[in-house]
Design a protein around this motif. Structure first.
Motif, PDB file in Angstrom:
ATOM      1  N   GLN A 217      43.020  34.259  51.487  1.00  0.00           N
ATOM      2  CA  GLN A 217      41.746  34.999  52.112  1.00  0.00           C
ATOM      3  C   GLN A 217      41.588  36.401  51.148  1.00  0.00           C
ATOM      4  N   CYS A 218      41.763  36.517  50.224  1.00  0.00           N
ATOM      5  CA  CYS A 218      41.613  37.845  49.519  1.00  0.00           C
ATOM      6  C   CYS A 218      40.839  37.836  48.644  1.00  0.00           C
ATOM      7  N   LEU A 219      39.646  38.309  48.530  1.00  0.00           N
ATOM      8  CA  LEU A 219      38.792  38.401  47.512  1.00  0.00           C
ATOM      9  C   LEU A 219      38.998  39.028  46.243  1.00  0.00           C
ATOM     10  N   SER A 220      39.867  40.098  46.474  1.00  0.00           N
ATOM     11  CA  SER A 220      40.486  40.782  45.290  1.00  0.00           C
ATOM     12  C   SER A 220      41.249  40.119  44.339  1.00  0.00           C
ATOM     13  N   THR A 221      42.021  39.295  45.256  1.00  0.00           N
ATOM     14  CA  THR A 221      43.078  38.379  44.476  1.00  0.00           C
ATOM     15  C   THR A 221      42.255  37.407  43.463  1.00  0.00           C
ATOM     16  N   THR A 222      41.208  36.961  44.329  1.00  0.00           N
ATOM     17  CA  THR A 222      40.466  35.980  43.261  1.00  0.00           C
ATOM     18  C   THR A 222      39.847  36.390  42.165  1.00  0.00           C
ATOM     19  N   GLY A 223      39.380  37.773  42.401  1.00  0.00           N
ATOM     20  CA  GLY A 223      38.989  38.511  41.277  1.00  0.00           C
ATOM     21  C   GLY A 223      39.587  38.876  40.193  1.00  0.00           C
ATOM     22  N   VAL A 224      41.064  39.196  40.540  1.00  0.00           N
ATOM     23  CA  VAL A 224      41.921  39.461  39.676  1.00  0.00           C
ATOM     24  C   VAL A 224      42.398  38.207  38.808  1.00  0.00           C
ATOM     25  N   VAL A 225      42.329  37.307  39.652  1.00  0.00           N
ATOM     26  CA  VAL A 225      42.987  36.046  38.846  1.00  0.00           C
ATOM     27  C   VAL A 225      41.777  35.376  38.044  1.00  0.00           C
ATOM     28  N   VAL A 226      40.500  35.564  38.332  1.00  0.00           N
ATOM     29  CA  VAL A 226      39.535  35.037  37.364  1.00  0.00           C
ATOM     30  C   VAL A 226      39.660  35.871  35.959  1.00  0.00           C
ATOM     31  N   LYS A 227      40.004  37.163  36.179  1.00  0.00           N
ATOM     32  CA  LYS A 227      39.953  38.124  35.199  1.00  0.00           C
ATOM     33  C   LYS A 227      41.134  37.943  34.258  1.00  0.00           C
ATOM     34  N   GLU A 228      42.243  38.086  34.760  1.00  0.00           N
ATOM     35  CA  GLU A 228      43.662  37.652  34.269  1.00  0.00           C
ATOM     36  C   GLU A 228      43.560  36.268  33.747  1.00  0.00           C
ATOM     37  N   MET A 229      43.215  35.098  34.353  1.00  0.00           N
ATOM     38  CA  MET A 229      43.183  33.944  33.411  1.00  0.00           C
ATOM     39  C   MET A 229      42.059  33.687  32.614  1.00  0.00           C
ATOM     40  N   GLY A 230      41.103  34.391  32.630  1.00  0.00           N
ATOM     41  CA  GLY A 230      39.878  34.144  31.899  1.00  0.00           C
ATOM     42  C   GLY A 230      39.085  32.934  32.228  1.00  0.00           C
ATOM     43  N   SER A 231      39.128  32.391  33.500  1.00  0.00           N
ATOM     44  CA  SER A 231      38.481  31.441  33.887  1.00  0.00           C
ATOM     45  C   SER A 231      38.101  31.199  35.320  1.00  0.00           C
ATOM     46  N   TRP A 232      36.944  31.280  35.498  1.00  0.00           N
ATOM     47  CA  TRP A 232      36.411  31.240  37.091  1.00  0.00           C
ATOM     48  C   TRP A 232      36.908  29.916  37.769  1.00  0.00           C
ATOM     49  N   LYS A 233      36.946  28.885  37.046  1.00  0.00           N
ATOM     50  CA  LYS A 233      37.243  27.490  37.244  1.00  0.00           C
ATOM     51  C   LYS A 233      38.586  27.656  38.096  1.00  0.00           C
ATOM     52  N   TYR A 234      39.517  28.244  37.512  1.00  0.00           N
ATOM     53  CA  TYR A 234      40.854  28.324  37.912  1.00  0.00           C
ATOM     54  C   TYR A 234      40.834  28.985  39.210  1.00  0.00           C
ATOM     55  N   GLY A 235      40.184  30.262  39.008  1.00  0.00           N
ATOM     56  CA  GLY A 235      40.037  30.928  40.332  1.00  0.00           C
ATOM     57  C   GLY A 235      39.444  30.074  41.705  1.00  0.00           C
ATOM     58  N   LEU A 236      38.425  29.341  41.224  1.00  0.00           N
ATOM     59  CA  LEU A 236      37.554  28.777  42.088  1.00  0.00           C
ATOM     60  C   LEU A 236      38.689  27.563  42.689  1.00  0.00           C
ATOM     61  N   PHE A 237      39.222  26.724  41.812  1.00  0.00           N
ATOM     62  CA  PHE A 237      40.223  25.904  42.330  1.00  0.00           C
ATOM     63  C   PHE A 237      41.125  26.363  43.162  1.00  0.00           C
ATOM     64  N   GLN A 238      41.914  27.327  42.773  1.00  0.00           N
ATOM     65  CA  GLN A 238      42.765  27.846  43.564  1.00  0.00           C
ATOM     66  C   GLN A 238      42.269  28.313  45.065  1.00  0.00           C
ATOM     67  N   LEU A 239      40.929  28.881  44.900  1.00  0.00           N
ATOM     68  CA  LEU A 239      40.544  29.340  46.287  1.00  0.00           C
ATOM     69  C   LEU A 239      40.372  28.091  47.340  1.00  0.00           C
ATOM     70  N   VAL A 240      39.777  27.063  46.630  1.00  0.00           N
ATOM     71  CA  VAL A 240      39.248  25.923  47.548  1.00  0.00           C
ATOM     72  C   VAL A 240      40.717  25.273  47.854  1.00  0.00           C
ATOM     73  N   VAL A 241      41.772  24.888  47.042  1.00  0.00           N
ATOM     74  CA  VAL A 241      42.736  24.115  47.238  1.00  0.00           C
ATOM     75  C   VAL A 241      43.513  24.817  48.419  1.00  0.00           C
ATOM     76  N   LEU A 242      44.064  26.206  48.261  1.00  0.00           N
ATOM     77  CA  LEU A 242      44.747  26.939  49.096  1.00  0.00           C
ATOM     78  C   LEU A 242      44.079  27.010  50.636  1.00  0.00           C
ATOM     79  N   ASN A 243      42.635  27.248  50.486  1.00  0.00           N
ATOM     80  CA  ASN A 243      41.998  27.466  51.767  1.00  0.00           C
ATOM     81  C   ASN A 243      41.839  26.007  52.499  1.00  0.00           C
ATOM     82  N   VAL A 244      41.478  25.060  51.811  1.00  0.00           N
ATOM     83  CA  VAL A 244      41.547  23.563  52.331  1.00  0.00           C
ATOM     84  C   VAL A 244      42.798  23.280  52.944  1.00  0.00           C
TER      85      VAL A 244
END
Lengths: 614, 82
Positions: free
Chosen positions: A574-601
């Motif tokens: 539930q932390c948008l700053s985490t997702t922001g940093v993950v997308v930046k660090e992993m260089g992939s918004w797909k990864y960030g989105l995947f993680q966001l959806v999986v963990l919340n579902v």
């Protein structure tokens, strides 16, 4: 020299733990964290030299490396700086105690035809080891000026700066790659050893590491590790609690003062119930966060963290990680954001993929306010060990869920990549209290600065939405039920109902997506519209929660509903700053989105399941 | 060359506290390079300090530096007792 500046650009190159960052701090007066843990500079820092030194250097600190043959990200970063930056000088930082090994870097620089100066870092440990070095020989063999620097007290830096400034040969970008063949590397390491023999006059006596007999003992090390971690987390709760009471009292008094001065009205309500109580609900946890940071920096500085990583390597290896993931994961207990950034240190891309994925599952400090509130509610008026123990259970359960998630990913992601664990164990050092304090203050401050404005902003919005439209003849409850916020909440209620929550708690839960601790402020704003009891904000919020009920009369905050909420907070991202940093660090918004959806579902499903089965 | 195999053991099986000399590295190129960079070159003196439980890493002293490495990595470092 660089045409558009009068600065000389100087890069610091050296092995992990060679004292680069200390030297950088002395030169620039900046205070970057130096930790007694190999590989702590994960990106390059820049700074300008202090006027005291009488030169204009722009200093670049680079990640620590053992060799200039690229085999990991750190080496790539350093090589990139050497190849791409408009450098004027290179300073090679060598630890006098580790000369034998670190001379390899000097030879590689020479092989690449890069002129450099040597900063030989000596500390009390080197003195104790009674190594006497033949400095003129070192300077002659390397064809480089050599200056001795005291990393802890800053002695010798002026001399170094002067020598670097006066160095005759200008920097030249490397035009070739270093040969990585086994024979070449072998020849070069051999050569560095011969060289070391010429420079080191007398072998130092064997280093005594009495502490290591205990701390990495084959049997005792594990119980000691468990004790150290237990001590860290209990102090976070026990030492912090009087300080937290104090902060709570201060905010409650301020709120009381506001209603005395402004009386009953919109302004008084906004300042008292909105701003002061909303902020207070979060600031109560600052002492806890500070103490956690203090404990972490003590363990880092002393050199224990490297040992702890070694201890934990076996279990982490089982779930597809390694001991190197320990520090990022442990940082995740403070906040996932620095944890994700610390994964840059991991040599394996696959390990990094898994570590970043499970990092949000570690119990970060932003969850503390939420758990503290919900546990205080569950065990209201009962002895303190009950919520304390429950919190310990939450911490362990979260770490366990993280391990299971890592194991699943480990089994799904096929790989041929080999996993390594080679880790330097730095000498033990007694941490400097002043540095630990200033460092923990800085990190706590950064946390407040990050969380503070967001929380303030959301309180503003929430308060406005609960007071639109406004009618002074309404009671607090009527005001809330007629507000715009209520309309939004009721529209979304079907989503929260399976978890056992009404629209008001659902809204607080949704607002937690900005930052988890906002949940507590939101609860304070939504439920605390009525007058605050004197003395404690938390007690008055809990009283409100105990009375809260659905329109049909049955209570909202039943034990199953609260437990379901705790489960949701354990799993959800539930932390948008985490997702922001993950997308930046992993260089992939797909990864960030995947993680966001999986963990919340998963979190939502688990919470619904808990509530329905309870 | 190695004549007496009894004095010739991988680091992973070396007894605790007994100093030995590195005679060869038998890993692949990448592994050997990493090990050399950390100080495991032919001729270096190595002592096993402890073994972490449950098959965890070894803590060793290489030329007076404490290092940790996994057993699989210690397998490729061949030693001779002197």
């Amino acid at each position: 020299m660089n045409a558009d500046s009068v600065f000389e650009r100087v890069a610091l190159v050296g092995s992990p733990n060679s004292g680069k960052t200390s030297l950088f701090n002395w030169m620039t007066g900046l205070r970057f964290k130096t930790v007694n843990y190999p590989g702590s500079t994960v990106e390059s820092h820049r700074g300008k030299t202090l006027p005291v030194y009488g030169v204009n250097f722009e200093v670049i600190d680079t990640p620590g490396i053992y060799s200039l043959v690229p085999s990991s990200r750190d080496e790539e970063v350093t090589l990139d700086i050497l190849r791409r930056e408009d450098l004027d000088r290179v300073i090679l930082v060598l630890d006098a105690l580790q000369l034998k090994r670190q001379l390899l870097l000097a030879l590689q620089l020479r092989e690449l035809d890069i002129p450099f100066s040597v900063a030989l870092t000596m500390n009390d440990l080197a003195e104790k080891a009674k190594k006497s070095l033949h400095l003129p020989a070192l300077s002659e063999i390397l064809d480089a000026p050599v200056a001795v620097v005291d990393g802890r007290l800053g002695g010798g830096v002026k001399e170094l700066v002067r020598k670097v400034h006066e160095q005759g040969r200008a920097f030249k970008k490397p035009s070739k790659e270093l040969p990585s063949s086994e024979e070449k590397v072998r020849a070069l390491t051999q050569q560095s050893r011969v060289l070391a023999q010429k420079v080191v006059r007398a072998e130092g006596e064997e280093r005594k590491e009495g502490l290591d007999r205990l701390l990495v003992h084959s049997f005792l090390s594990f119980p000691i590790f468990v004790l150290v971690m237990a001590a860290l987390f209990t102090s976070v709760f026990y030492v912090a609690s009087p300080l937290m009471d104090l902060v709570d009292f201060l905010f409650a008094s301020a709120s009381g003062l506001v209603s005395e001065i402004f009386g009953h009205g919109l302004l008084s309500d906004f300042l008292g119930s909105g701003i002061i109580e909303g902020m207070g609900a979060v600031f109560v946890f600052v002492p806890q966060i500070f103490i956690l940071f203090l404990g972490l920096s003590f363990l880092e500085e002393s050199g224990y963290l490297a040992r702890a990583s070694t201890l934990i390597d076996r279990p982490l290896h089982f779930v597809g990680l390694s001991g190197r993931s320990f520090v990022p994961l442990l940082s995740g207990f403070a906040c996932a954001v620095p944890g994700v950034m610390a994964t840059r240190n991991l040599k394996s891309a696959r390990e990094r993929w898994i570590a970043v994925f499970i990092l949000p599952l570690m119990t970060c400090s932003a969850r503390l306010p939420v758990y503290a509130l919900l546990l205080a509610f569950l065990f209201f008026g009962e002895p303190a060990w009950k919520p304390g123990l429950s919190l310990a259970v939450i911490y362990f359960a979260s770490a366990f869920v993280g391990a299971v998630a890592a194991y699943i990913l480990h089994k799904i992601l096929k790989t041929k990549e080999r996993s390594f664990f080679l880790m330097e164990l730095p000498p033990y050092r007694w941490p400097q209290a002043k540095r630990m304090f200033s460092d923990s203050l800085r990190r706590t401050n950064a946390y407040i600065k990050r969380a503070g404005p967001t929380i303030f902003f959301f309180i503003l919005i929430l308060w406005t939405l609960t007071h639109l439209p406004y009618d002074s003849s309404w009671t607090a409850t009527q005001q809330l039920e007629n507000s715009v916020l209520a309309k939004i909440g009721m529209f979304m209620e079907p989503l929260f109902r399976p978890m056992g929550l009404d629209w008001r708690v659902g809204l607080a839960l949704l607002s937690a997506f900005v930052a988890r601790e906002v949940f507590v402020s939101a609860m304070a704003v939504i439920f605390n519209l009525a007058n605050v009891a004197e003395g404690s904000l938390q007690a008055s919020l809990i009283t409100q929660m105990k009375d809260a009920h659905f329109p049909d009369g049955h209570l909202i905050f039943t034990t199953p509903a609260v437990v379901a909420m705790i489960v949701f907070f354990m799993l959800a991202l539930q932390c948008l700053s985490t997702t922001g940093v993950v997308v930046k660090e992993m260089g992939s918004w797909k990864y960030g989105l995947f993680q966001l959806v999986v963990l919340n579902v998963v979190a939502y499903a688990a919470a619904v399941l808990v509530f329905q089965l309870f | 060359m190695i004549e007496n195999t009894s004095s010739f053991l991988p680091l992973s099986q070396s007894p605790q506290g007994k100093p030995a000399r590195v005679t060869a590295l038998s890993g692949d190129e990448d592994m050997n390079r990493r090990l050399r960079e950390l100080g495991f070159y032919e001729g270096a003196m190595v002592t096993v300090k402890s073994r972490m439980p449950f098959g965890g890493p070894l803590v060793v002293l290489v030329d007076q530096f404490a290092l940790a490495l996994r057993r699989v990595e210690a397998d490729v470092i061949l030693l001779e007792f002197v």
